[in-house]
Enzyme design. Sequence first.
Site, PDB file in Angstrom:
ATOM      1  N   ARG A 284     -18.661  -1.504   1.784  1.00 40.46           N
ATOM      2  CA  ARG A 284     -18.797  -2.841   1.223  1.00 40.46           C
ATOM      3  C   ARG A 284     -20.265  -3.244   1.085  1.00 40.46           C
ATOM      4  O   ARG A 284     -20.652  -3.914   0.137  1.00 40.46           O
ATOM      5  CB  ARG A 284     -18.090  -3.841   2.140  1.00 40.46           C
ATOM      6  CG  ARG A 284     -18.165  -5.262   1.637  1.00 40.46           C
ATOM      7  CD  ARG A 284     -17.653  -6.252   2.658  1.00 40.46           C
ATOM      8  NE  ARG A 284     -17.679  -7.590   2.095  1.00 40.46           N
ATOM      9  CZ  ARG A 284     -18.776  -8.323   1.968  1.00 40.46           C
ATOM     10  NH1 ARG A 284     -19.945  -7.846   2.375  1.00 40.46           N
ATOM     11  NH2 ARG A 284     -18.725  -9.532   1.429  1.00 40.46           N
TER      12      ARG A 284
ATOM     13  N   PHE B  83      -5.959  -0.093   5.082  1.00 44.32           N
ATOM     14  CA  PHE B  83      -4.593  -0.275   4.584  1.00 44.32           C
ATOM     15  C   PHE B  83      -4.087   0.941   3.808  1.00 44.32           C
ATOM     16  O   PHE B  83      -2.958   1.380   4.007  1.00 44.32           O
ATOM     17  CB  PHE B  83      -4.524  -1.544   3.732  1.00 44.32           C
ATOM     18  CG  PHE B  83      -5.075  -2.750   4.439  1.00 44.32           C
ATOM     19  CD1 PHE B  83      -4.613  -3.073   5.712  1.00 44.32           C
ATOM     20  CD2 PHE B  83      -6.064  -3.539   3.877  1.00 44.32           C
ATOM     21  CE1 PHE B  83      -5.127  -4.165   6.397  1.00 44.32           C
ATOM     22  CE2 PHE B  83      -6.585  -4.629   4.556  1.00 44.32           C
ATOM     23  CZ  PHE B  83      -6.113  -4.950   5.819  1.00 44.32           C
TER      24      PHE B  83
ATOM     25  N   GLU C 105       0.811  -1.227   0.000  1.00 43.17           N
ATOM     26  CA  GLU C 105       0.000   0.000   0.000  1.00 43.17           C
ATOM     27  C   GLU C 105       0.840   1.270   0.000  1.00 43.17           C
ATOM     28  O   GLU C 105       0.399   2.303  -0.496  1.00 43.17           O
ATOM     29  CB  GLU C 105      -0.965   0.011   1.191  1.00 43.17           C
ATOM     30  CG  GLU C 105      -2.030  -1.077   1.125  1.00 43.17           C
ATOM     31  CD  GLU C 105      -1.513  -2.457   1.535  1.00 43.17           C
ATOM     32  OE1 GLU C 105      -0.434  -2.527   2.174  1.00 43.17           O
ATOM     33  OE2 GLU C 105      -2.163  -3.458   1.226  1.00 43.17           O
TER      34      GLU C 105
END
Lengths: 312, 272
Positions: free
Chosen positions: A165, A81, A56
């Site tokens: 999500r 992340f 990342e």
Amino acid sequence: MGEKQATRHGFYEGLVALAKDWEDVYAVDADLGSATGSSIFQKAFPDRYIDVGIAEQNLVGISAGLARVGLVPFCSSMAVFVVGRGFEIIRNAVAYSKINVKIIGSHTGITAASDGGSHQAIADLAAMRALPNMVVLSPCDYNQAKKMAALMYAHEGPVYLRTSREPMENVTSPQDDITLGKAQKLRSGKNVCIIATGMMTVLAMAAVQLLEKEGIDATVLNIHTIKPLDTQTIREEVRSCNGRVVVCEEANKFGGLGEAVAYSLIEENNIVFAHVAIEDRFGQSGATATILQEYGITSEAIAKKAREVVQK
Amino acid sequence: MKRVETLKEKARQIRIETLDMILNSGSGHIGGSFSVNDILVALYYDVMHISKDPMDPGRDRFVLSKGHANPALYAILMDVGYVSKDAKSSLRQFGSPFQGHPDSAMCSGIDCTTGSLGQGVSVGVGMALGLKKLKGTQRVFIVTGDGELNEGLCWEAFMAAANFELDNLTVIIDRNMIQLGDNTEKLMRLGDLKGKMESFGFVVDEIDGHDFKVLLPALEKKTVGKPHCIIARTIKGKGVSYMENSAAWHGGIPKGDQITQAYAELGGTYNG
């Protein structure tokens, strides 16, 4: 309200549409394309999709390099992340230099429930708000997420976009106009001003139904741009609800929208303020509904706080 | 040979300019500036395609990832006309284009903001990848310190450079063997650096980083399908005997007789 859809998918469908017109649009991911939604872009434009592997820091650094030679990279990973591990690269290689990198953090809040606390981003808003030059966006539903790509492209400079999500109902329509930095009024009321961002706006619209039955008439402001914050509209709308305000966010209570709104009301008189957010603890695994109940992130919780501020 | 002699003279002048600037400012990193000096001179005065216009997208790109060695780069940017010579006395001062570490938003000709170690390597790899995507012929040169390689981000970026077959990229490691606290092999040993870079997929050349006769062909070398790495063996503080190979001159500032001796050994005088 139709079928439930996720903002993580809406955003990338919007990006694909944008990329048809602009060949400098690139997507960069760190081996999480199927999770972040960027695999939608990969399918449409494989030559303009770059996967840097599970790295990342390099995701952000490489994106800054692409931007420095004139491309417009949209780089993504789970928010935990990209914002967490990538933070100092975002700070120095992107925000400090005002580099035209767009950052997408998916799986925000606690609705990425089954993955557990390690994967649930509760501090991304606080972290990104704290950086000068950074614009922070948080669309409320699929329809709005779809419009974010064009908004981000039109703004020259660093932008952070927060996606979820979990599929949710749409509370905005594909025809709604949105402007970067302007609060969106979804409903006009007179007793309490509910200010929400992300999927909390969907819950706020459901809370309005509960309150209506009790004779409480609520305004709902959807804050898709958390920074720069539309403080003028917030002040006006809170004033016209007698200073009664409930701020809702799927994030830790510190450093996010709640504190931003409170700060913008600091010079107002007779404010009665309530906050629906995560009470300074990490998330955990579980069914989404169970986790939301446990953490008090529900329409019922919003309605309860609204009732309390109206009665004060 | 005239080419080498010209560069040697330029290298001498740039060291003196660097020393002037650091003395004016009262702070700055002499040791690393002097070790990287000859690499920068070879790049800017010979190897790189630079343009009169620092905004020319067609020119080669340079990233000083070890950003603390910036006084040497600033001296060059003034000399090639990217920055006004009026800025010379302003190193590390308020409002100066010559910030404590390179800032592309403040200083024309700086291709990448650096100072946070490891980041320049990653951004430079992104620049090389972007230029490939744009089908450009420009090359990207990155200078990293050897101590800087402690940063994991460097290795993420090296892995990516080979993976994306960036043969428009040259990474030069300023191998002066000293980082802030100690010798690199004592503090966090790099060991077989050549072997490490080769195993990461680079074509690697290890050379004397102060000898233009070997620097020039190494920097000009074109690889195919692989990024190029030059391990440039250098001397921290090169050019002033008491500074050479000493960690004390990572950030030390000469005083009194030290100043006189430094200029005498560099073959020049303080010039404002």
